[in-house]
Design a protein around this motif. Structure first.
Motif, PDB file in Angstrom:
ATOM      1  N   GLN A 427     -35.120   1.793-114.278  1.00  0.00           N
ATOM      2  CA  GLN A 427     -34.726   1.728-112.872  1.00  0.00           C
ATOM      3  C   GLN A 427     -33.391   2.433-112.641  1.00  0.00           C
ATOM      4  O   GLN A 427     -33.149   3.038-111.588  1.00  0.00           O
ATOM      5  CB  GLN A 427     -34.608   0.271-112.426  1.00  0.00           C
ATOM      6  N   LEU A 428     -32.507   2.329-113.634  1.00  0.00           N
ATOM      7  CA  LEU A 428     -31.183   2.912-113.501  1.00  0.00           C
ATOM      8  C   LEU A 428     -31.198   4.422-113.677  1.00  0.00           C
ATOM      9  O   LEU A 428     -30.449   5.137-113.004  1.00  0.00           O
ATOM     10  CB  LEU A 428     -30.245   2.280-114.539  1.00  0.00           C
ATOM     11  N   ASP A 429     -32.051   4.904-114.515  1.00  0.00           N
ATOM     12  CA  ASP A 429     -32.048   6.317-114.912  1.00  0.00           C
ATOM     13  C   ASP A 429     -32.051   7.292-113.731  1.00  0.00           C
ATOM     14  O   ASP A 429     -31.248   8.229-113.709  1.00  0.00           O
ATOM     15  CB  ASP A 429     -33.224   6.603-115.848  1.00  0.00           C
ATOM     16  N   PRO A 430     -32.924   7.120-112.716  1.00  0.00           N
ATOM     17  CA  PRO A 430     -32.922   8.090-111.599  1.00  0.00           C
ATOM     18  C   PRO A 430     -31.643   8.083-110.777  1.00  0.00           C
ATOM     19  O   PRO A 430     -31.390   9.031-110.021  1.00  0.00           O
ATOM     20  CB  PRO A 430     -34.120   7.629-110.742  1.00  0.00           C
ATOM     21  N   LEU A 431     -30.848   7.032-110.909  1.00  0.00           N
ATOM     22  CA  LEU A 431     -29.623   6.912-110.113  1.00  0.00           C
ATOM     23  C   LEU A 431     -28.421   7.562-110.792  1.00  0.00           C
ATOM     24  O   LEU A 431     -27.339   7.616-110.209  1.00  0.00           O
ATOM     25  CB  LEU A 431     -29.310   5.437-109.846  1.00  0.00           C
ATOM     26  N   LEU A 432     -28.613   8.035-112.024  1.00  0.00           N
ATOM     27  CA  LEU A 432     -27.502   8.600-112.792  1.00  0.00           C
ATOM     28  C   LEU A 432     -27.633  10.107-112.911  1.00  0.00           C
ATOM     29  O   LEU A 432     -28.745  10.629-113.072  1.00  0.00           O
ATOM     30  CB  LEU A 432     -27.449   7.990-114.200  1.00  0.00           C
ATOM     31  N   ASP A 433     -26.502  10.801-112.861  1.00  0.00           N
ATOM     32  CA  ASP A 433     -26.536  12.232-113.144  1.00  0.00           C
ATOM     33  C   ASP A 433     -26.394  12.434-114.652  1.00  0.00           C
ATOM     34  O   ASP A 433     -26.284  11.481-115.423  1.00  0.00           O
ATOM     35  CB  ASP A 433     -25.450  12.982-112.367  1.00  0.00           C
ATOM     36  N   GLU A 434     -26.403  13.716-115.061  1.00  0.00           N
ATOM     37  CA  GLU A 434     -26.417  14.006-116.494  1.00  0.00           C
ATOM     38  C   GLU A 434     -25.165  13.496-117.197  1.00  0.00           C
ATOM     39  O   GLU A 434     -25.210  13.014-118.342  1.00  0.00           O
ATOM     40  CB  GLU A 434     -26.561  15.517-116.702  1.00  0.00           C
ATOM     41  N   ARG A 435     -24.019  13.582-116.502  1.00  0.00           N
ATOM     42  CA  ARG A 435     -22.765  13.125-117.107  1.00  0.00           C
ATOM     43  C   ARG A 435     -22.819  11.636-117.418  1.00  0.00           C
ATOM     44  O   ARG A 435     -22.425  11.200-118.502  1.00  0.00           O
ATOM     45  CB  ARG A 435     -21.600  13.417-116.156  1.00  0.00           C
ATOM     46  N   ALA A 436     -23.316  10.860-116.466  1.00  0.00           N
ATOM     47  CA  ALA A 436     -23.386   9.408-116.668  1.00  0.00           C
ATOM     48  C   ALA A 436     -24.388   9.066-117.780  1.00  0.00           C
ATOM     49  O   ALA A 436     -24.142   8.176-118.597  1.00  0.00           O
ATOM     50  CB  ALA A 436     -23.789   8.724-115.365  1.00  0.00           C
ATOM     51  N   LYS A 437     -25.505   9.778-117.814  1.00  0.00           N
ATOM     52  CA  LYS A 437     -26.499   9.526-118.869  1.00  0.00           C
ATOM     53  C   LYS A 437     -25.905   9.822-120.245  1.00  0.00           C
ATOM     54  O   LYS A 437     -26.116   9.074-121.209  1.00  0.00           O
ATOM     55  CB  LYS A 437     -27.746  10.377-118.630  1.00  0.00           C
TER      56      LYS A 437
END
Length: 916
Positions: A427-437
């Protein structure tokens, strides 16, 4: 002068060309003495420095001579290097010897005025104290390069005080001594500098005290020393400091070299290498021959990791110099002979390339030049036919270093987090950009996790889904997660905090909300996790003054006066935890601005009162009590000493990052001695109380500092005495003070100390402010000061063109309103004394309306503008953002302020915002 060698030198270095133009006569004399052709011994270099500055007492001339000497020697070293009249080892040794000689010369020169002013520094047991200068890094290893800075740490043996008329403690004396030493070497004048000085390797780094005692350093290393500091202290060397310096260095050895084989050094090196790689990638400096792959730093890392692992048992590995220890690694069989040979060859080549780069323009860089002319100069110096041929050799040597480094250090990842929160992560993954991931990935696969005990990993794994769930419920999941990750990393070893957050869903949700609003709060909690104890149990109401007083009093009562560090720790945590409580109330309960400022000011006042009490008791215990001006004995109830708050603390308008503008006054008999076993004059007593107060307030410890203190508003500013008698303060204000100093007095009020003295100050303040003044003169003086501030502190014309408005300093900002309030008091309180009653802007403006000096509508609009701008400044402080905002968003507010400014202060001012 050999023409061919001269041409080779000038080809190698544009800097050498400039030096020759400026100092040709001196350089020709040096050459005639064969100084370019033969090596210099350590003794010769010291003599060279001593002869150059012999009998010079003028500081400016001393600095000039030293800088010219440095330029002459740099020309010589570039000459020798370009013409291969020296080698890397000989050159770096001479450079290091010169640095040592300069440090010793600067230390000796810096001490003379300090002793004249404060006397000699002695420990409490009567032992003369010296400034111990510890060289770190390349200087410590005597491997200085052509344009290196010098990494230093200042220390002293024991606490004590000076024996002069203006007595200060030994630490403050050594801080002043060190500051002057740095200035003499580092300050850039018309002749350049001698050495850039870097003090960031000292305990606690930037912001901490510049000099530290032997005992404090020992405690720091044993309790707080980090793995990277073990690497740094390998190269530590005493430049000057005598037997006490040698004792101090011996004390550090067990911290660096453990008795047992210590494989944790691998982990520390991996972390440092990862940090360097990230920095190289961020700055795009892969062609940096020091930090890039296969560079100088990797050779040093290879040697140092073996030193830390085996140095405790193999004493020959404790040598500071890289090549010496590298040879020992081959001798004891830790590296094979071929590896040693490849690394030594690469290191010497890279250091020669480093010198060729730095010789070009005397710049502290290790990056290969991009300019074609500079490249040609380099390959001519290094003896290559083409840039491509040079690169081929360079890359070959760097490849060999990379091979040895990767062979030595193998990294293993850890298993991914358990699957019990995989659904939440989806659920969290689509809300994060590459830096946050990447941040999350690096956290779970990083070294910090690998070093955790299994129990702590399990606790962290249990906590993670709770965090993700709370983050998903916030209005900005990515921001919350990014800001909270460092905090999670800082507390994951203290798993009790994780348990508390798991069990208190509300506390975790509040933490997430705070994170979305304020990175500053997250940083405070990350840096001082102990504050979580308070945060997790807060009721998020603003602290009340009585509660603050009772809380701090009870905490300090449990600690003896001699336990200075414990007392300071209580003061720091009291301030930080209560400011955090105010911030939480501000963010979560949306407390009104003026209530927030009141609470922040209350915290500061309670801290000041307690600190003054401690400082006074500390000095009185040693020297007894002084007499007041009436001949009575001063006691803890009758201090005859007061602290005056100016600026934001005086105006009851403190913000989150505010320092304290303070002035100290006394009512003591300056000539009469105290009644203790070690009597001092009343003047000395007052000075020591102020010095001790500042030390308690500003000394940096593990828990930070209480407040920054600024005393420049005292009579005569920095040139004036730290403490002033009430009579001297009165005379200065009446006869010598500038109008701007009376402006400052508008926002002054007594905040701590003797009740009667505080009342006398308040009466004096009122008398001074209500002196009849010429309105036109006041108006012009206020306008002149405001224009200076805007020129120095406001937005540039370019920023204004791009729609930038500095909320505090630009036209229509906070300072304009403050200056109008101050003008009201100075111009009109001569006939309307009630205007001089309050020190805060809002009540001054309200009184101006009551006195019919300003219309109610104008005052109401001005107060609203003031509160709006201050509220935004608080929000920006919590968000760690600058005071520069969009001018368009503040057009109407600024216009209100600018129109009144035009009517009140400057009729020529334009109130068309954007055309200031």
């Amino acid at each position: 002068m050999n023409a061919a060698q001269l041409q080779k030198t000038l080809t190698a270095s544009e800097y050498a060309e400039r030096v020759l133009r400026l100092h040709q006569t001196e350089i020709e004399q040096d050459y005639a003495l064969d100084q370019f052709l033969k090596p210099l011994s350590t003794a010769q270099i010291y003599q060279y420095v001593e002869d150059s500055i012999a009998e010079i007492s003028d500081e400016k001339r001393w600095m000039q001579i030293m800088r010219i000497l440095r330029a002459r020697l740099m020309f010589r070293w570039i000459w020798q290097d370009a013409n291969q009249l020296t080698d890397v080892i000989g050159l770096t040794r001479e450079l290091s010897d010169f640095a040592d000689a300069c440090i010793c010369a600067a230390k000796a020169f810096a001490k003379i005025p300090l002793v004249a002013k404060h006397g000699e520094p002695y420990s409490y047991n009567g032992k003369l104290q010296d400034l111990i200068v510890v060289a770190m890094g390349k200087l410590g290893a005597q491997e200085l390069n052509l344009s290196s800075d010098i990494d230093l740490i200042f220390a002293f043996d024991e606490q004590g005080e000076t024996n002069g008329r203006k007595c200060i403690d030994v630490q403050q004396f050594c801080i002043l001594w060190g500051q002057k030493l740095i200035y003499l070497l580092d300050h850039i004048s018309a002749e350049g500098f001698v050495f850039r000085v870097d003090m960031r390797l000292r305990p606690w780094g930037d912001g901490s005290a510049l000099a530290i005692s032997h005992a404090a350093l020992e405690k720091y290393l044993s309790q707080h020393g980090r793995e990277w500091e073990r690497y740094a202290w390998i190269k530590a060397r005493i430049v000057t400091g005598g037997a006490e310096g040698d004792d101090l260095l011996r004390m550090t050895r067990p911290f660096v070299f453990r008795k047992y084989v210590d494989y944790t050094a691998f982990e520390a090196m991996r972390e440092m290498k990862s940090m360097i790689e990230r920095e190289v990638n961020r700055r795009n400096i892969t062609d940096d021959i020091k930090l890039g792959a296969g560079g100088i730093r990797e050779v040093e890392f290879i040697v140092q990791v073996f030193q830390l692992i085996y140095g405790g048992s193999k004493l020959e590995l404790q040598d500071r110099q890289c090549l010496v220890s590298l040879a020992h690694l081959g001798e004891v069989g830790l590296l094979d002979i071929e590896a040693v040979s490849d690394l030594e060859d690469a290191y010497l080549f890279l250091r020669r390339v480093e010198h060729a780069i730095q010789a070009l323009n005397d710049q502290q860089t290790q990056s290969l030049p991009l300019d074609e002319d500079h490249r040609q100069r380099m390959i001519d110096t290094l003896g290559f036919e083409s840039w491509e041929a040079f690169l081929q050799v360079l890359n070959n040597k760097r490849t060999k270093v990379v091979f040895q480094f990767e062979h030595l250090i193998k990294e293993k990842g850890i298993d991914s987090p358990t699957e019990n929160f995989s659904q939440l992560e989806q659920q969290l993954d689509p809300l994060l950009d590459e830096r946050a991931k990447n941040l999350v990935h690096e956290f779970w696969h990083g070294h910090a996790i690998k070093k955790l005990p299994a129990k702590a990993v399990n606790r962290l794994t249990e906590f993670w889904p709770h965090l993700v769930q709370a983050v998903l419920q916030s209005n900005d999941p990515q921001t919350a997660l990014i800001r909270l990750m460092p905090l999670v990393e800082s507390i994951m070893r203290r798993s009790v905090y994780l348990v508390m957050l798991i069990e208190s869903k509300g506390a975790l949700q509040r933490l997430v909300k705070m994170a979305t609003v304020s990175p500053w709060i997250c940083e405070e909690l990350t840096q001082y996790p102990v504050l979580l104890d308070e945060f997790l149990t807060m009721d998020f109401e603003l602290p009340k003054l009585q509660d603050l007083e009772d809380s701090l009093r009870q905490q300090l009562l449990r600690i003896e006066l001699e336990q200075i560090e414990d007392l300071m720790r209580v003061l720091r945590l009291f301030k930080k935890s209560n400011v955090l409580a105010v911030a939480a109330s501000d963010v979560l309960a949306e407390s009104p601005l003026m209530k927030v400022s009141d609470a922040l000011t209350d915290i500061a006042e309670v801290s000041v009162i307690a600190t003054l009490n401690l400082a006074y008791r500390t000095v009185a215990k040693r020297h007894g009590y002084p007499l007041n001006m009436e001949g009575g004995r001063c006691s803890l109830e009758d201090l005859a000493f007061a602290v005056i708050g100016y600026g934001k603390v005086g105006g009851i308008e403190l913000g989150y990052g505010s320092d304290l503008d303070l002035v100290f006054i006394h009512y003591m008999d300056e000539q009469a001695d105290t009644d203790g076993h070690k009597p001092i004059s009343g003047f000395e007593f007052a000075m020591r109380v102020a010095q001790k107060f500042i030390s308690f307030m500003t000394t940096q410890t593990l828990d930070g500092r209480v407040y920054e203190v600024d005393t420049r508003l005292r009579p005569s500013g920095e040139a004036g005495l730290l403490v002033t008698s009430l009579k001297a303060f009165e005379q200065y204000q009446l006869k010598n003070a500038w109008i701007w100093e009376h402006q400052a007095l508008v926002r002054a009020r007594s905040i701590a100390g003797d009740v009667l003295l505080r009342a006398k100050f308040e009466r004096l303040r009122r008398e001074i402010l209500t002196i009849p003044r010429d309105e036109n003169k006041v108006r012009q003086e206020v306008l002149n000061m405001r224009e200076k501030m805007k020129d120095h502190l406001g937005s540039s014309n370019e920023q204004k063109k791009h729609g930038i408005f500095h909320l505090k300093q630009d036209a229509g900002g906070i300072v304009d309103i403050e200056f109008m309030a101050q003008y009201v008091v100075l111009a009109w309180s001569g006939t309307k004394p009630d205007l001089a009653h309050y020190p805060d802007n809002v009540r001054i403006l309200e009184d101006a309306a009551k006195a019919d000096c300003l219309s109610s509508d104008d005052v109401s609009a001005l107060i609203q503008a003031y509160l709006s701008e201050r509220a935004e400044s608080h929000r920006l402080a919590l968000a760690n953002q600058s005071m520069q905002v969009s001018a368009a968003d503040w057009h109407d507010t600024r216009e209100i302020v600018c129109k009144l400014w035009q009517r009140l202060i400057d009729p020529t001012a334009s109130f068309a915002v954007g055309r200031e």
